[in-house]
Structures are given as C-alpha cells and as structure tokens.
Design a protein around this motif. Structure first.
Motif: not given
Length: 347
Positions: A140-148
């Motif tokens: 989830x962090x990769x998705x929401x923080x890196x905007x991927x």
C-alpha cells in the motif's frame, strides 16, 4: 356529480437490473449444483447404469461437498483480502508472492520453534499474520506514497515476494507434519474438516469489519467516489494503507490454510491464487470500479469457481475446458455488472 378517476402509480418492475445483478451469482451457483448432477445422470443412463437423479449422484454427495469446501478455503481467504481492495476501487495482484512468503516463513519458524503446536511453534501462526500485514502495508505504501497505480505496484510486489520465497527455500519444500496442525484437514466435525469452520469464522470476521466498522464503511466511501471522500474530510491515504494491510493478513491466513491442506510450504504455494481470487471476486458480483459488492458476494464467487472445477472433473472434461468456462464467466459477470450508459469509455 363529478367523476373521480383514481390514478395508480406505475408498478415497479420486479426484474430490475439491480435485482438481477444482486441475485445472479447465487442463482448461477444453484444452477451449477443441479446441472452437473444432471450431466452425470445422463452419462450413467447412456452406460446403462441405474442412477436416481441427485440421490445417487457422486457430485451431490457429502464427500464431494467436503472436497469442494476444502479446495475453497485457502482461495476464500485470499479472495476476501482482494475484496477489500477492490471495494476501494483499487486492485491487488501481490497475493501469490505474499502467500508464498508467509507460508515459507511460517514453516521455517514452526520447525525451528518445536515442530508442534504443543510447543512454542504456535507462535509461528501470529508471526505469519504479522508478515502478511507488513507485506500488505509495504504494498500500500508503494502505491499511495510513490503514486504508482495499484495494479502495477502490487504486481511488482508479488514478484518480489515470490523471489524472496525462492531465496529463503532455495527451491526446496518444507514439510509441516505436526499431527495437531494437520488436524485442520484430518479431523472432521459433522463430515467437514476443521479448516472449513476456521474459514467460516474468518469470513464472519471479514463481514463484521466490512459492515459494522468505520473502516469497512470507509472502503465503500473511497470506492464510491474518491474525490467526494476527500471533500468530506476522509483521509483516503490512511484508508488505502489500512485496506492493503488488512488484505495482507487475509493472504497470510490463506497461506496457513494452504499449508494445512497439503502439509508443505514452498515457493509454489501461492501459485494460481491470482486467477482464482480475482475471478471469484468478479463472478461473485463485486464491481471492479469499487463501492459495490462485499464478502458474501466473494463467498458465492469462490464456490462458483470451485464447483465448476470440481464438476468438470466429475463429468470428465479436461482442465483447459475449465479455464475456458471460467474466462467466459468473468466476461459475462463484468458485462452484467457494468452500466454502459454511465460509462463514457473503458480504460
């Protein structure tokens, strides 16, 4: 004398589109549980065997029902985790890697800490759930923080998980032979293994989270319209992170039941869960764009998938036919659940 003309409101049609979408998966499941015994009955008649429809059916037996439910339990846990993500309008494709990592770490810890649930090895169960939660949080962090985009972030994390599991095992299988742990499969209550009741308890927990907690309602709010959720003061980033973390816990639960089912943990433990879980969620009636569906839809979807797989084996159809039928079922489910009048384009 004035004539009073009574005006009656137009009757609402019983077979509305929403009702069809709501009840179609359950009706499909009922239809499948009747159609496979029918084909079996026809086949036996052609061979000259005496066969009472449903009464003498191999498909309709308690033993076969137990077989279907055993196959369904790990997939149901994984599919419930996916359901929470899809309700938010995202997608999670990391399940295969997460399941493999959780299964392998559980098995290594289980053996290292005594090799039986009667020892400290029981701690490997919460350890596996924590590992699943951590992997889900990172996802989830990769998705929401890196905007991927969620599908790309989760797919990449799934590959990372599979590679990490292979690194841990070196391609070997870890056997979990503890009789107490394997009683998930070997001990039966009312003709069904304990693991079926464990899956039912987890399904009830998931339903409680979905329908009786603020977090569950927030999943629907985000899936129903992220901009509106933002405008109403909802912390969408936190909701998404919690959703992916919760999904990771259910992926880990699926890993535990998968190991309990076959007694082996390996890199391939997570194989095929992506296809089964996504198919089950869609066929069960949960909309891919979010905000519609839920845990009970997923339960019906998982049963549909496993009834088809089991029924086709019973009537002797090859495996490629099973995949073809499931693929057609996914297309039909998406067509039925998509309101093309309100969708200007498909991306």
């Amino acid at each position: 004398m004035t004539e009073v003309v009574a005006q009656t409101a137009p009757r609402a049609s019983f077979l509305t589109r929403d009702r069809i979408i709501k009840w179609a998966p359950l009706l499909v499941l009922v239809f499948l549980t009747l159609v496979f015994p029918f084909f079996e009955w026809l086949e036996d008649l052609q061979e000259g065997k005496q066969h009472l429809f449903l009464v003498d059916s191999r498909f309709f037996s308690i033993r076969n029902a137990a077989r279907i439910l055993i196959a369904s339990t790990p997939a149901l846990m994984v599919a419930i985790g996916v359901t929470f993500i899809i309700l938010m309008g995202s997608i999670d494709l990391s399940m295969e890697g997460t399941v493999s990592v959780c299964a392998v770490i559980f098995a290594f810890a289980f053996i290292s800490w005594g090799g039986t649930l009667a020892s400290w090895a029981w701690l490997s169960i919460p350890l596996a759930l924590v590992v699943g939660a951590v992997l889900g949080f990172i996802n989830g962090l990769v998705h929401v923080r890196l905007k991927i985009p969620s599908f790309m972030a989760s797919l990449a994390m799934g590959f990372v998980g599979t590679g990490f599991a292979l690194l841990l095992t070196g391609g070997d299988r870890i056997r979990v032979e503890d009789e107490i742990f394997r009683s998930l499969l070997t001990v039966r209550w009312f003709n069904f293994p304990i693991m079926v009741y464990v899956a039912l308890a987890m399904t009830l927990l998931a339903w409680f989270i979905q329908s009786r907690t603020t977090l569950g309602r927030n999943f629907y709010a985000v899936g129903g319209g992220e901009e509106l959720a933002h405008a109403s003061g909802l912390n969408v980033t936190r909701v998404r992170l919690m959703g992916f973390t919760l999904a990771g816990v259910f992926f880990a639960m699926g890993a535990l039941l998968a190991v309990g089912r076959i007694g082996i943990a390996e890199t391939a433990t997570g194989n095929n869960f992506m296809f089964i879980s996504i198919t089950a969620v869609v066929v069960g009636g949960t909309a891919l764009w979010g905000g519609i569906g839920g845990v009970w839809n997923t339960l019906v979807g998982v049963l549909i998938v496993n009834v088809i797989n089991n029924g086709m084996v019973v009537i002797g159809l090859p495996s490629y036919a099973q995949d073809g039928v499931l693929g057609l079922l996914v297309i039909i489910a998406v067509v039925l659940s998509t309101d093309r009048k309100s969708v200007s384009f498909v991306k």
